[in-house]
Write an enzyme that holds these catalytic residues in place. Structure first.
Site, PDB file in Angstrom:
ATOM      1  N   ASN A  42       0.839  -1.195   0.000  1.00  0.00           N
ATOM      2  CA  ASN A  42       0.000   0.000   0.000  1.00  0.00           C
ATOM      3  C   ASN A  42       0.877   1.249   0.000  1.00  0.00           C
ATOM      4  OD1 ASN A  42       0.598  -0.913   2.663  1.00  0.00           O
ATOM      5  ND2 ASN A  42      -1.107   0.220   3.544  1.00  0.00           N
ATOM      6  N   GLU A  44       0.324   5.278   0.613  1.00  0.00           N
ATOM      7  CA  GLU A  44      -0.617   6.306   1.064  1.00  0.00           C
ATOM      8  C   GLU A  44      -0.219   7.692   0.541  1.00  0.00           C
ATOM      9  OE1 GLU A  44      -0.944   5.704   5.316  1.00  0.00           O
ATOM     10  OE2 GLU A  44      -2.131   3.881   4.997  1.00  0.00           O
ATOM     11  N   ASN A  45      -1.081   8.667   0.823  1.00  0.00           N
ATOM     12  CA  ASN A  45      -0.899  10.005   0.269  1.00  0.00           C
ATOM     13  C   ASN A  45      -1.443  11.040   1.248  1.00  0.00           C
ATOM     14  OD1 ASN A  45      -1.942  12.402  -1.521  1.00  0.00           O
ATOM     15  ND2 ASN A  45      -0.499  11.257  -2.789  1.00  0.00           N
ATOM     16  N   ALA A  46      -0.804  12.216   1.299  1.00  0.00           N
ATOM     17  CA  ALA A  46      -1.226  13.279   2.217  1.00  0.00           C
ATOM     18  C   ALA A  46      -2.666  13.720   1.959  1.00  0.00           C
ATOM     19  CB  ALA A  46      -0.283  14.482   2.111  1.00  0.00           C
ATOM     20  N   TYR A  48      -4.963  11.688   1.228  1.00  0.00           N
ATOM     21  CA  TYR A  48      -5.708  10.471   1.616  1.00  0.00           C
ATOM     22  C   TYR A  48      -6.272   9.658   0.451  1.00  0.00           C
ATOM     23  CZ  TYR A  48      -5.384  11.767   6.568  1.00  0.00           C
ATOM     24  OH  TYR A  48      -4.930  12.072   7.821  1.00  0.00           O
ATOM     25  N   GLU A  55      -3.098  -4.786  -2.827  1.00  0.00           N
ATOM     26  CA  GLU A  55      -3.631  -5.708  -3.844  1.00  0.00           C
ATOM     27  C   GLU A  55      -3.743  -5.009  -5.194  1.00  0.00           C
ATOM     28  OE1 GLU A  55      -4.796  -4.985  -0.843  1.00  0.00           O
ATOM     29  OE2 GLU A  55      -6.106  -6.542  -0.054  1.00  0.00           O
ATOM     30  N   CYS A  90     -10.158  -5.096   0.823  1.00  0.00           N
ATOM     31  CA  CYS A  90     -11.294  -4.165   0.878  1.00  0.00           C
ATOM     32  C   CYS A  90     -12.215  -4.419  -0.317  1.00  0.00           C
ATOM     33  CB  CYS A  90     -10.810  -2.719   0.901  1.00  0.00           C
ATOM     34  SG  CYS A  90     -10.317  -2.075  -0.710  1.00  0.00           S
ATOM     35  N   CYS A  93     -10.809  -3.535  -3.806  1.00  0.00           N
ATOM     36  CA  CYS A  93      -9.833  -4.522  -4.290  1.00  0.00           C
ATOM     37  C   CYS A  93     -10.531  -5.795  -4.758  1.00  0.00           C
ATOM     38  CB  CYS A  93      -8.810  -4.839  -3.208  1.00  0.00           C
ATOM     39  SG  CYS A  93      -7.657  -3.473  -2.936  1.00  0.00           S
TER      40      CYS A  93
HETATM   41  N1  THU Z   1      -5.200  -1.545   2.776  1.00  0.00           N
HETATM   42  C1  THU Z   1      -4.685  -2.362   1.808  1.00  0.00           C
HETATM   43  O1  THU Z   1      -3.562  -2.155   1.340  1.00  0.00           O
HETATM   44  N2  THU Z   1      -5.450  -3.408   1.380  1.00  0.00           N
HETATM   45  C2  THU Z   1      -6.708  -3.665   1.807  1.00  0.00           C
HETATM   46  O2  THU Z   1      -7.416  -4.452   1.196  1.00  0.00           O
HETATM   47  C3  THU Z   1      -7.214  -2.988   3.012  1.00  0.00           C
HETATM   48  C4  THU Z   1      -6.519  -1.727   3.377  1.00  0.00           C
HETATM   49  C5  THU Z   1      -4.428  -0.386   3.218  1.00  0.00           C
HETATM   50  C6  THU Z   1      -4.986   0.928   2.782  1.00  0.00           C
HETATM   51  C7  THU Z   1      -4.392   1.864   3.798  1.00  0.00           C
HETATM   52  O3  THU Z   1      -3.117   2.281   3.346  1.00  0.00           O
HETATM   53  C8  THU Z   1      -4.221   1.005   5.044  1.00  0.00           C
HETATM   54  O4  THU Z   1      -4.338  -0.346   4.614  1.00  0.00           O
HETATM   55  C9  THU Z   1      -5.256   1.278   6.115  1.00  0.00           C
HETATM   56  O5  THU Z   1      -6.531   1.204   5.602  1.00  0.00           O
END
Ligand code: THU
Length: 141
Positions: A42, A44-46, A48, A55, A90, A93
């Protein structure tokens, strides 16, 4: 490629997760039908919402390299300073998996590590799904 090794690769790529906001790190290892593995974490970004899950990182890497046929994905999560945890994909995904994978045969490997995992089909995690078939043979407006 057995699922223990696929899970190992998910554990390794998870170390590259960029998670300054949630601190929750996820790794994914996507196995093609030809036996190649594409890994993702994963990022992330400032702001959001531009953040992307592990995945989808793996799928985007694979599809952009010309891969379209997949057999399984291993996923592992956990807080940056804690133990490895099972991290069910999630909803977004799961839907991205549905775009490229047969729901009844594509397998999702979840667990706390290479020694402790369970195998699910995509249709178990995303029942009654909407996919490419629903838009086939539609007349365009
Ligand atoms: N995240 C994933 O990488 N995969 C998922 O299926 C669930 C959530 C990440 C997104 C975010 O960077 C962090 O987990 C918290 O939600």
């Amino acid at each position: 490629m057995d699922y223990k090794e696929l899970m190992n690769q998910a554990v390794e790529i998870r170390k590259r997760a960029y998670t300054p906001y949630s601190g929750y790190q996820v790794g994914a290892a996507l196995l093609t039908k030809a036996g190649t593995v594409f890994c993702g974490c994963n990022v992330e970004n400032a702001a959001y919402s531009p953040g992307i899950c592990a995945e989808r990182t793996a799928f985007v890497k694979a599809v952009s390299e010309g891969e379209r046929e997949f057999s399984a994905i291993a996923v592992i999560g956990g807080k940056a300073d804690g133990p490895l945890e099972s991290a069910p994909p999630c909803g977004i995904c799961r839907q991205v998996m549905r775009e490229f994978c047969d729901p009844d045969t594509f397998e999702i490997i979840l667990g706390t590590g290479p020694e402790d995992y369970q195998v699910y089909t995509l249709s178990q995690l995303l029942p009654m799904s909407f996919g490419p078939d629903n838009l086939r043979n539609q007349e365009t407006v």
